[in-house]
Design a protein around this motif. Structure first.
Motif, PDB file in Angstrom:
ATOM      1  N   GLN A   1      57.072  41.195  31.802  1.00  0.00           N
ATOM      2  CA  GLN A   1      57.277  42.668  31.977  1.00  0.00           C
ATOM      3  C   GLN A   1      55.843  43.237  32.327  1.00  0.00           C
ATOM      4  O   GLN A   1      56.087  44.416  32.817  1.00  0.00           O
ATOM      5  CB  GLN A   1      57.770  43.200  30.817  1.00  0.00           C
ATOM      6  CG  GLN A   1      59.150  42.630  30.261  1.00  0.00           C
ATOM      7  CD  GLN A   1      59.667  43.318  29.081  1.00  0.00           C
ATOM      8  OE1 GLN A   1      59.046  44.105  28.391  1.00  0.00           O
ATOM      9  NE2 GLN A   1      61.109  43.251  28.676  1.00  0.00           N
ATOM     10  N   ILE A   2      54.742  42.671  32.067  1.00  0.00           N
ATOM     11  CA  ILE A   2      53.448  43.156  32.626  1.00  0.00           C
ATOM     12  C   ILE A   2      52.885  42.349  33.794  1.00  0.00           C
ATOM     13  O   ILE A   2      52.541  43.284  34.784  1.00  0.00           O
ATOM     14  CB  ILE A   2      52.453  42.884  31.485  1.00  0.00           C
ATOM     15  CG1 ILE A   2      52.868  43.688  30.111  1.00  0.00           C
ATOM     16  CG2 ILE A   2      50.880  43.410  31.833  1.00  0.00           C
ATOM     17  CD1 ILE A   2      51.916  43.348  28.831  1.00  0.00           C
ATOM     18  N   ILE A   3      53.051  41.041  33.900  1.00  0.00           N
ATOM     19  CA  ILE A   3      52.527  40.476  35.102  1.00  0.00           C
ATOM     20  C   ILE A   3      53.957  39.985  35.819  1.00  0.00           C
ATOM     21  O   ILE A   3      54.851  39.177  35.219  1.00  0.00           O
ATOM     22  CB  ILE A   3      51.734  39.350  34.658  1.00  0.00           C
ATOM     23  CG1 ILE A   3      50.600  39.772  34.061  1.00  0.00           C
ATOM     24  CG2 ILE A   3      51.262  38.368  35.784  1.00  0.00           C
ATOM     25  CD1 ILE A   3      49.774  40.526  34.419  1.00  0.00           C
TER      26      ILE A   3
ATOM     27  N   SER B   1      49.721  40.679  24.036  1.00  0.00           N
ATOM     28  CA  SER B   1      49.109  41.890  23.523  1.00  0.00           C
ATOM     29  C   SER B   1      50.471  42.375  22.708  1.00  0.00           C
ATOM     30  O   SER B   1      51.652  42.113  22.790  1.00  0.00           O
ATOM     31  CB  SER B   1      48.928  42.969  24.611  1.00  0.00           C
ATOM     32  OG  SER B   1      50.072  43.045  25.557  1.00  0.00           O
ATOM     33  N   SER B   2      50.182  43.066  21.603  1.00  0.00           N
ATOM     34  CA  SER B   2      50.994  43.666  20.709  1.00  0.00           C
ATOM     35  C   SER B   2      50.405  45.020  20.094  1.00  0.00           C
ATOM     36  O   SER B   2      49.222  45.096  19.903  1.00  0.00           O
ATOM     37  CB  SER B   2      51.089  42.715  19.475  1.00  0.00           C
ATOM     38  OG  SER B   2      51.942  43.256  18.541  1.00  0.00           O
ATOM     39  N   ASN B   3      51.479  45.938  20.155  1.00  0.00           N
ATOM     40  CA  ASN B   3      50.864  47.287  19.806  1.00  0.00           C
ATOM     41  C   ASN B   3      51.311  47.666  18.356  1.00  0.00           C
ATOM     42  O   ASN B   3      51.249  48.858  17.551  1.00  0.00           O
ATOM     43  CB  ASN B   3      51.885  48.085  20.849  1.00  0.00           C
ATOM     44  CG  ASN B   3      51.097  48.434  22.185  1.00  0.00           C
ATOM     45  OD1 ASN B   3      50.327  47.884  22.481  1.00  0.00           O
ATOM     46  ND2 ASN B   3      52.141  48.443  23.015  1.00  0.00           N
ATOM     47  N   HIS B   4      51.784  46.686  17.460  1.00  0.00           N
ATOM     48  CA  HIS B   4      51.945  46.970  16.287  1.00  0.00           C
ATOM     49  C   HIS B   4      51.117  46.861  15.158  1.00  0.00           C
ATOM     50  O   HIS B   4      51.200  46.526  14.106  1.00  0.00           O
ATOM     51  CB  HIS B   4      53.486  46.412  15.796  1.00  0.00           C
ATOM     52  CG  HIS B   4      53.077  44.940  15.620  1.00  0.00           C
ATOM     53  ND1 HIS B   4      52.488  44.081  14.528  1.00  0.00           N
ATOM     54  CD2 HIS B   4      53.485  43.793  16.537  1.00  0.00           C
ATOM     55  CE1 HIS B   4      52.550  42.812  15.122  1.00  0.00           C
ATOM     56  NE2 HIS B   4      53.230  42.430  15.861  1.00  0.00           N
ATOM     57  N   PHE B   5      49.951  47.520  15.594  1.00  0.00           N
ATOM     58  CA  PHE B   5      48.871  47.407  14.506  1.00  0.00           C
ATOM     59  C   PHE B   5      48.006  48.784  14.348  1.00  0.00           C
ATOM     60  O   PHE B   5      48.178  49.724  15.124  1.00  0.00           O
ATOM     61  CB  PHE B   5      47.650  46.552  15.094  1.00  0.00           C
ATOM     62  CG  PHE B   5      48.167  44.820  15.092  1.00  0.00           C
ATOM     63  CD1 PHE B   5      47.931  44.108  14.085  1.00  0.00           C
ATOM     64  CD2 PHE B   5      48.436  44.438  16.349  1.00  0.00           C
ATOM     65  CE1 PHE B   5      48.610  42.924  14.329  1.00  0.00           C
ATOM     66  CE2 PHE B   5      49.164  43.157  16.425  1.00  0.00           C
ATOM     67  CZ  PHE B   5      49.155  42.327  15.302  1.00  0.00           C
TER      68      PHE B   5
ATOM     69  N   ALA C   1      46.415  48.315  26.622  1.00  0.00           N
ATOM     70  CA  ALA C   1      46.787  46.977  26.467  1.00  0.00           C
ATOM     71  C   ALA C   1      47.235  46.412  27.709  1.00  0.00           C
ATOM     72  O   ALA C   1      46.854  45.256  28.116  1.00  0.00           O
ATOM     73  CB  ALA C   1      47.936  47.021  25.536  1.00  0.00           C
ATOM     74  N   ALA C   2      48.354  47.006  28.342  1.00  0.00           N
ATOM     75  CA  ALA C   2      48.879  46.155  29.660  1.00  0.00           C
ATOM     76  C   ALA C   2      47.606  46.055  30.865  1.00  0.00           C
ATOM     77  O   ALA C   2      47.611  45.145  31.380  1.00  0.00           O
ATOM     78  CB  ALA C   2      50.016  47.102  30.092  1.00  0.00           C
TER      79      ALA C   2
ATOM     80  N   THR D   1      46.687  42.437  32.338  1.00  0.00           N
ATOM     81  CA  THR D   1      46.591  42.437  33.772  1.00  0.00           C
ATOM     82  C   THR D   1      45.284  41.779  34.295  1.00  0.00           C
ATOM     83  O   THR D   1      45.046  40.988  35.008  1.00  0.00           O
ATOM     84  CB  THR D   1      46.964  43.568  34.475  1.00  0.00           C
ATOM     85  OG1 THR D   1      48.231  43.991  33.972  1.00  0.00           O
ATOM     86  CG2 THR D   1      47.091  43.379  35.926  1.00  0.00           C
ATOM     87  N   GLN D   2      44.083  42.329  33.782  1.00  0.00           N
ATOM     88  CA  GLN D   2      42.934  42.079  34.356  1.00  0.00           C
ATOM     89  C   GLN D   2      42.510  40.694  33.563  1.00  0.00           C
ATOM     90  O   GLN D   2      41.886  39.888  34.509  1.00  0.00           O
ATOM     91  CB  GLN D   2      41.754  42.992  33.855  1.00  0.00           C
ATOM     92  CG  GLN D   2      42.082  44.506  34.544  1.00  0.00           C
ATOM     93  CD  GLN D   2      41.925  44.565  35.899  1.00  0.00           C
ATOM     94  OE1 GLN D   2      41.523  43.900  36.524  1.00  0.00           O
ATOM     95  NE2 GLN D   2      43.110  44.982  36.508  1.00  0.00           N
ATOM     96  N   ILE D   3      42.818  40.288  32.533  1.00  0.00           N
ATOM     97  CA  ILE D   3      42.332  39.016  32.328  1.00  0.00           C
ATOM     98  C   ILE D   3      43.078  38.000  32.835  1.00  0.00           C
ATOM     99  O   ILE D   3      42.684  36.759  33.097  1.00  0.00           O
ATOM    100  CB  ILE D   3      42.403  39.088  30.600  1.00  0.00           C
ATOM    101  CG1 ILE D   3      41.663  39.990  29.839  1.00  0.00           C
ATOM    102  CG2 ILE D   3      42.537  37.565  30.317  1.00  0.00           C
ATOM    103  CD1 ILE D   3      41.972  40.007  28.267  1.00  0.00           C
ATOM    104  N   TYR D   4      44.498  38.276  32.952  1.00  0.00           N
ATOM    105  CA  TYR D   4      45.483  36.981  33.638  1.00  0.00           C
ATOM    106  C   TYR D   4      44.953  36.845  35.237  1.00  0.00           C
ATOM    107  O   TYR D   4      44.641  35.611  35.554  1.00  0.00           O
ATOM    108  CB  TYR D   4      46.735  37.675  33.698  1.00  0.00           C
ATOM    109  CG  TYR D   4      47.762  36.692  34.329  1.00  0.00           C
ATOM    110  CD1 TYR D   4      48.437  35.568  33.743  1.00  0.00           C
ATOM    111  CD2 TYR D   4      47.970  36.807  35.653  1.00  0.00           C
ATOM    112  CE1 TYR D   4      49.228  34.727  34.667  1.00  0.00           C
ATOM    113  CE2 TYR D   4      48.787  36.005  36.421  1.00  0.00           C
ATOM    114  CZ  TYR D   4      49.480  34.961  35.790  1.00  0.00           C
ATOM    115  OH  TYR D   4      50.164  33.967  36.371  1.00  0.00           O
ATOM    116  N   GLN D   5      44.581  38.069  35.809  1.00  0.00           N
ATOM    117  CA  GLN D   5      44.110  37.767  37.101  1.00  0.00           C
ATOM    118  C   GLN D   5      42.709  37.078  37.172  1.00  0.00           C
ATOM    119  O   GLN D   5      42.489  36.349  38.200  1.00  0.00           O
ATOM    120  CB  GLN D   5      44.052  39.323  37.760  1.00  0.00           C
ATOM    121  CG  GLN D   5      45.277  39.895  37.941  1.00  0.00           C
ATOM    122  CD  GLN D   5      45.327  41.255  38.695  1.00  0.00           C
ATOM    123  OE1 GLN D   5      44.103  41.838  38.713  1.00  0.00           O
ATOM    124  NE2 GLN D   5      46.363  41.610  39.225  1.00  0.00           N
ATOM    125  N   GLN D   6      41.920  37.402  36.330  1.00  0.00           N
ATOM    126  CA  GLN D   6      40.709  36.823  36.014  1.00  0.00           C
ATOM    127  C   GLN D   6      40.875  35.162  36.223  1.00  0.00           C
ATOM    128  O   GLN D   6      40.091  34.420  36.782  1.00  0.00           O
ATOM    129  CB  GLN D   6      39.622  37.569  35.137  1.00  0.00           C
ATOM    130  CG  GLN D   6      38.531  36.567  34.960  1.00  0.00           C
ATOM    131  CD  GLN D   6      37.490  37.029  36.242  1.00  0.00           C
ATOM    132  OE1 GLN D   6      37.588  37.884  36.625  1.00  0.00           O
ATOM    133  NE2 GLN D   6      36.282  36.225  35.983  1.00  0.00           N
TER     134      GLN D   6
END
Length: 450
Positions: A230-232, A304-308, A437-438, A442-447
């Motif tokens: 859903q992000i990549i 990533s997770s947003n429940h923190f 977060a998204a 994205t940036q880490i995956y592409q790197q």
């Protein structure tokens, strides 16, 4: 010998059941089949487990249950009709579902657990009838005669050690065994369920108890991916990963597995194969021990997770004060709150929590106690918090990984609020704002993958 678990989407309707039958029939090594309750057939559909929870709540409130019963039974009837299962064969299943409100329960918690568990129980019984109609020798095995014993609360059970010994008697089954996931039997002879997603736990427990060669987990995805699709768009499939990589990524939001599901298999190092019910010919993702793994990439995945939420405390000379952290933990204990991480400096520390533990009242009372007992110079509660997990066995002996993670984030103006690297050196945790977060993923995956 293989233990096979099918998820709710794999058992949602007649067409999916036929795929399951084909998968079972394709490999004689598949000896134990673990079922989930019927899942969603389409986006706005309702899972049978959720319908059963409503059924239980109506019963507790002494409200009319005929309509919700009809809605639940229609799901099973639809599947049975697809295979032309005779009405007299279905009658005991229908009767069992219909009489749930009339049964006696020691508490409302036991009532809820019993109702919920029948999603898996009825599905296992129905699958057995379908396999038998297809001339496949199969037997339904209920948790009680199986010796599947659990302890703990009725709706948050844990497996008891003697279960593994009990399951050994089924190591060479004379026929295919179909067992319901999600629940076991407690010392009172009552049904008690694991937390949601517990059918994965059931499968791993059976795999360990039988010392299976492989635990196959069939779901609705072709593999585990290196990032959230859903992000990549079209992320790379992970062919092989380790147990601890899976555990780290599950914690941060990978939803293929229940967070604790693979622990029983980890304990005896049984490999796990995540496969697709819709495309069983694909290899899926193998999850193996570290000693069997040779990393092909620096990182295996990013999640990533947003429940923190986070609690930030500042106090000068904090590092010199004996007992500060002990007092803080005692306050957490008072409110029955667990924390996830506690990165610290010489004058400050941040405590990261799963925010789902809190109500506004508990949060405010806990912060007031911290102010009163510890007198921090500054206290801030941060709700706008997301966790990014970068995970990979290949990071352990690689120099420059941190730079390659943080540099592309800086280029996109993504602020990092916290960095924490575990002692295993296979995971790096970043704290960011939720809105970032998204972009961070994205940036880490592409790197690392492009």
């Amino acid at each position: 010998m293989k233990v096979v678990k099918f998820g709710g989407s794999s058992l949602a309707n007649g067409e999916q059941f036929q795929k399951v039958v084909n998968i079972i029939n394709a490999d004689a090594e598949r000896k134990v089949i673990v079922t989930s309750a019927p899942g969603k057939r389409f986006d706005r559909d309702t899972k049978v487990t959720d319908l059963l929870i409503d059924y239980a709540q109506y019963t507790c409130k002494k409200q009319e249950t005929a309509l919700i019963f009809k809605q639940i039974w229609a799901r099973y009837q639809e599947i049975a009709d697809y295979f032309h299962i005779a009405a007299e064969q279905l009658a005991p299943l229908r009767q069992e579902l219909a009489t749930l409100p009339a049964n006696k329960y020691r508490s409302q918690a036991v009532l809820l657990a019993t109702f919920k568990a029948h999603g898996e129980k009825l599905n296992a019984q129905l699958l057995t009838l379908i396999l038998q109609k297809k001339q496949i020798a199969a037997r339904y095995l209920d948790p009680q005669p199986a010796g599947f014993e659990v302890g703990g609360p009725a709706n948050d059970a844990h497996i008891l050690p003697q279960t593994y010994q009990n399951l050994q008697r089924w190591q060479e089954p004379a026929t295919l065994l179909v067992v319901p996931g999600f629940y076991g039997i407690n010392e009172n002879g009552e049904i008690a369920t694991f937390s949601r997603g517990g059918s994965d736990i059931t499968g791993a427990i059976w795999a360990r108890g039988l010392q299976a060669d492989l635990y196959e987990n069939f779901t609705d995805v072709n593999a585990i991916y290196a990032a959230n699709p859903q992000i990549i768009k079209h992320p790379q499939a992970i062919k092989v990963m380790t147990y601890r990589e899976m555990r780290e990524l599950s914690y941060a939001g990978f939803s293929v597995f229940h967070d604790e599901a693979i622990i029983p298999a980890i304990e005896v190092q049984i490999p796990i194969n995540v496969k697709s019910t819709n495309h069983p010919e694909l290899p899926g993702t193998m999850i193996v021990t570290e000693k069997e793994f040779k990393p092909q990439h620096v990182i295996t995945g990013v999640a990533s997770s947003n429940h923190f939420s986070a609690l930030y405390l500042h106090r000068y000379l904090l590092n010199k004060e004996v007992g500060f952290t002990l007092k803080l933990l005692q306050i957490f204990y008072k409110y029955n709150i667990s924390y996830e991480h506690m990165p610290s400096g010489i004058d400050d520390l941040t405590v990261i929590f799963d925010k789902r533990q809190f109500t506004a009242q508990v949060r405010d009372q806990m912060c007031n106690d911290i102010r009163a007992m510890l007198a921090p110079d500054y206290l801030e509660w941060i709700d706008d918090y997301a966790i990014i997990m970068v995970v990979g066995e290949g990071m352990r002996n690689k120099i420059g990984v941190m730079k390659n993670i943080t540099a592309p984030l800086a280029q996109k103006h993504v602020a990092i609020h916290m960095i924490n690297q575990g002692a295993s050196r296979i995971s790096i945790m970043l704290g960011t704002k939720r809105a970032d977060a998204a972009a961070a993923v994205t940036q880490i995956y592409q790197q690392f993958f492009n």
